[in-house]
Design an enzyme around this catalytic site. Structure first.
Site, PDB file in Angstrom:
ATOM      1  N   THR A 228     -28.868  18.196  15.735  1.00 23.19           N
ATOM      2  CA  THR A 228     -27.866  18.937  16.500  1.00 23.19           C
ATOM      3  C   THR A 228     -28.349  19.120  17.930  1.00 23.19           C
ATOM      4  OG1 THR A 228     -28.826  21.129  16.109  1.00 23.19           O
ATOM      5  CG2 THR A 228     -27.277  20.307  14.454  1.00 23.19           C
ATOM      6  N   ASP A 229     -27.420  19.316  18.841  1.00 20.94           N
ATOM      7  CA  ASP A 229     -27.817  19.836  20.138  1.00 20.94           C
ATOM      8  C   ASP A 229     -28.365  21.240  19.899  1.00 20.94           C
ATOM      9  OD1 ASP A 229     -28.207  20.241  22.846  1.00 20.94           O
ATOM     10  OD2 ASP A 229     -26.215  19.549  23.424  1.00 20.94           O
ATOM     11  N   TRP A 230     -29.154  21.742  20.812  1.00 16.32           N
ATOM     12  CA  TRP A 230     -29.837  23.025  20.589  1.00 16.32           C
ATOM     13  C   TRP A 230     -28.816  24.165  20.474  1.00 16.32           C
ATOM     14  CZ3 TRP A 230     -32.757  19.286  20.156  1.00 16.32           C
ATOM     15  CH2 TRP A 230     -34.132  19.385  19.957  1.00 16.32           C
ATOM     16  N   GLY A 231     -28.716  24.708  19.272  1.00 15.47           N
ATOM     17  CA  GLY A 231     -27.705  25.715  18.997  1.00 15.47           C
ATOM     18  C   GLY A 231     -26.355  25.114  18.652  1.00 15.47           C
ATOM     19  N   GLY A 232     -26.331  23.825  18.349  1.00  9.68           N
ATOM     20  CA  GLY A 232     -25.070  23.132  18.105  1.00  9.68           C
ATOM     21  C   GLY A 232     -24.639  23.112  16.659  1.00  9.68           C
TER      22      GLY A 232
END
Length: 781
Positions: A228-232
């Site tokens: 995931t993107d960071w926090g995605g």
């Protein structure tokens, strides 16, 4: 499975723990089983490894690393060998720092010039984007570590990027937004790929089974890991089911429990979990073994490589009366803040701490040019100064040539925030205008990673666009200006006359809930060239200090050959571009599309024969009627040019296709056939989509919930608005103390859904606490 025996020894809790980070940058280790932790860290144009406290938005300093030119600049080189070498160098620095995964390259399509992160992306064209990305991936991974192309997919705006629903028809999705990723995956073979924050047609990209299972793992046979993107992450279990392996960063075990509970309840098969664990373990063990080797980096050698990359990417846009290169007997005035304080990269998670940094003033004064002086000319971040302008005008009168440095400031292009227009600051434009009144030989040197309007184009003698040159960009610029290197860069994006001409302008950015891609396939030159809309500079355009002659075009099955001759007096490089034009399509299509290119080095009077290969797919469009690529039978013109508007050679061929049914009734889709893109009616767009999209606006009357955004507090009186404006106040304070880039990146906080507060804080702010807060917020309305 490769790691079946090891996985059998793991508890469900241990398997779940591997699916989320161990901290901000590292995966989880399981010491009892000998499973190490690996590090993932930012790129994409250099290594951003933070030495102290970690964050995602570039607030805390990183260790020094070579800052190469960003993607928007490198793409202008059209040089796959160069890009691969840059990737090799970045990967080597990552390996030296024991980094297993470098988060890059970024290859989202430049749908609109105002996207705040366009400097991190290659092009408006998927073929060019995909080919360049594949080369960078190969270079990075030649060191045994992994690249991580991003953001999959349709991450077209920064505004509300964590929740926005990108509503796009299937054909545009396949032909424009996914095609670059296909090249990157199939040719670059990355070990890791990053999913984007946004939704695509109603489903978060990370949970989108169509994007992940059907296309990425199914059609493209991807064998790597998805992070995931960071926090995605939205729903951890749905993400796993769709094909995701790794959530970053750590959530302190919060989402581990969601996985364990799902396995125990039967919602998630343990066999599916095991397959995800197996892929991740493959990455962990492979890159860990590679990093056991000691690697040394020659920082000076990498600086020279950064200079060369910038040199080959600078674009000469205008050169009236061959005013460039500069001559030694001319008096040169240097004006503009960017001459001494370079703009060399964008802001946000890609912010590199350079090992050294060149500036143009120092480099120019080291030459034999007769430099008569320097003046700042304008305030960097806007605002009129009569004193600065007066000094600049006085200096200009003492010179034969004025080198005027203009550009976008550090706050103009950044992760987390889109631009509001395509303009330079008004004080810069005023200075150009005033200089034109006192001097006829003004040479503009531009800095910036995004398209800008140039109302001064007819009033200056030359325009040299450096884009963002990385740490060696100033030396590269000096070499171009004095003529020791011939400019060879060409634009990887179209420069419109004005923003209103951009096909997505009426629909960009998305409002609140959705971003509707009503322009469909008509992105960049696919619109301008087809609709015959005049542009400032066309796709693929760039001048040289020499001239090239094209001749002897031949088509031989699936290859096209021709000769190029350097008919000038200076050694140079030409980028020859191959376009395919359908002559009588029944389906609405672009007038022509890029399907090949080659960069050719030529000495004066040298002639080379050039060959470009292509295949049947080059003639195809994605047919939604049969859900696959189709080729219409008929005549196609094969074109070779120096730009999309500079076609030099052409031949017509007859192609036998599959002739599948045309999915578009010409009357029902009249707006797309007539190129009336700015006025697509709801009915037509919904028919194109095959469904009716949700309301583009938030329902301001509904109570805020766990998956809503902090931004929505703006519409809730009392504590809601107090919290929202507190964040705005922090932004203002950061700007006041000079932290402009960080202030802009603070928009990341406003874009965050409430759910991410719990996860980013690793449970220190619990879901119950958030829900209590929302209950209080909702009481006020």
């Amino acid at each position: 499975m490769k790691n079946k025996d090891l996985i059998r020894q793991m508890t469900i809790e241990e398997k779940a723990s591997l699916m989320s980070g161990g901290n901000f940058w590292n995966t989880q280790a399981i010491e009892r089983l000998g499973i190490p932790s690996i590090m993932l860290t930012d790129g994409p144009h250099g290594l951003r490894k933070q030495g102290g406290k970690a964050d995602h938005i570039g607030m805390n300093q990183s260790i020094p690393a070579t800052c190469f030119p960003p993607a928007a600049t490198l793409a202008n080189s059209w040089d796959l060998e160069l890009v691969e070498d840059v990737g090799r160098s970045i990967g080597k620095e990552a390996a030296t720092e024991k980094v297993s995964v470098l988060l890059g390259p970024g290859l989202n399509i430049k749908r609109n010039p105002l996207c705040g992160r366009n400097f991190e992306y290659f092009s408006e064209d998927p073929f060019l984007s995909g080919k360049v990305a594949a080369s960078m991936i190969k270079g990075i991974q030649s060191n045994g570590i992994s690249a991580c192309p991003k953001h999959y997919a349709v991450n077209s705006q920064e505004h509300l990027r964590m929740t926005i629903d990108e509503v796009v028809d299937e054909r545009a999705l396949r032909e424009v937004y996914l095609e670059g990723f296909r090249y990157a995956v199939e040719e670059g073979k990355p070990k890791v790929l990053m999913s984007s924050y946004n939704k695509v047609n109603g489903e978060y990209a990370n949970e989108n089974t169509h994007l992940m299972n059907d296309i990425l793992y199914g059609e493209w046979k991807y064998e790597g890991v998805v992070v995931t993107d960071w926090g995605g992450n939205h729903d951890r279990v749905k993400g796993l089911l769709a094909g995701n392996q790794l959530e970053m960063p750590s959530t302190g075990g919060i989402t581990d429990k969601e996985i364990v509970d799902a396995v125990k309840s039967g919602e998630l098969s343990e066999a599916v979990l095991d397959e995800r664990v197996d892929r991740l373990l493959g990455l962990v063990f492979e890159t860990t073994e590679t990093l056991k080797k000691e690697v040394e980096v020659d920082c000076e050698d990498h600086h020279l490589k950064a200079i060369d990359a910038a040199r080959r990417s600078i674009v000469l846009l205008k050169n009236e009366n061959q005013i460039l290169p500069l001559k030694e007997n001319q008096n040169i005035a240097v004006i503009g803040d960017f001459a001494k304080i370079p703009r060399y990269q964008g802001a946000g998670s890609s912010l590199i701490e350079p090992t050294k940094l060149d500036n143009a003033w120092d480099k120019l004064t080291e030459t034999s040019l007769k430099i008569v002086g320097y003046e700042q000319g304008y305030k960097r971040f806007g605002g009129r100064s009569n004193n600065l302008m007066k000094k600049a005008l006085t200096l200009a009168k003492q010179a034969d040539i004025v080198l005027l440095f203009l550009g976008l400031d550090e706050g103009s292009e950044t992760e987390g925030l889109d631009r509001t227009d395509m303009k330079l600051k008004e004080n810069q434009l005023t200075l150009v205008n005033e200089l034109g009144k006192v001097h006829e030989n003004v040479v503009v040197v531009l800095s910036g990673g995004s398209v800008i309007e140039m109302p001064f184009v007819d009033d200056v003698k030359a325009i040299l666009h450096t884009y963002l040159g990385g740490q060696g960009g100033a030396t590269a610029l000096k070499d171009i200006l004095i003529g020791s290197f011939n400019p060879s860069g060409k634009l990887a994006e179209t420069y419109p006359m004005k923003y209103e001409d951009v096909p997505s302008a009426p629909y960009y950015p998305g409002l609140e809930a959705t971003s509707e891609h009503r322009e469909s396939i008509y992105i960049g030159y696919r619109y301008f060239d087809t609709a015959k809309v005049p542009v400032l500079f066309p796709f693929g355009f760039g001048l040289s200090y020499t001239q090239f002659e094209y001749s002897e075009m031949m088509v031989n099955g699936t290859s096209i050959s021709f000769t190029i001759k350097n008919v000038g007096e200076m050694v140079g490089e030409e980028i020859a571009q191959f376009y395919i034009k359908p002559l009588s399509p029944k389906v609405f299509r672009a007038n022509k599309e890029l399907k090949g290119f080659v960069k050719v080095h030529l000495e004066p009077n040298e002639v080379k024969q050039v060959t470009i290969d292509f295949n049947h797919q080059a003639f195809a469009y994605f047919n939604i009627e049969v859900n696959q690529w189709s080729v219409e039978s008929g005549e196609y013109e094969l074109q070779i040019g120096s730009s999309i508007d500079g076609i030099r050679l052409s031949k017509t061929v007859v192609i036998q296709g599959d002739d599948a049914d045309n999915p578009y009734d010409q009357e029902l889709f009249k707006h797309y056939y007539d190129l009336d893109i700015s006025n697509i009616p709801d009915k037509t767009f919904h028919l194109l989509l095959g469904y009716k999209p949700p309301n583009p606006y938030w329902d301001r009357t509904k109570k805020l919930e766990y998956h809503d955004t902090i931004f929505q507090l703006k519409y809730k009186k009392g504590i809601g608005q107090f919290t929202y404006f507190s964040v705005i106040l922090i932004q203002s304070f950061l700007r006041l103390i000079g932290k402009r880039s960080t202030a802009h990146n603070f928009t990341f906080v406003l874009n965050m859904p409430f759910r991410q507060i719990e996860r980013f804080s690793q449970g220190k702010i619990s879901r119950k606490m958030i829900e209590r807060f929302l209950k209080v917020v909702n009481l006020g309305n």
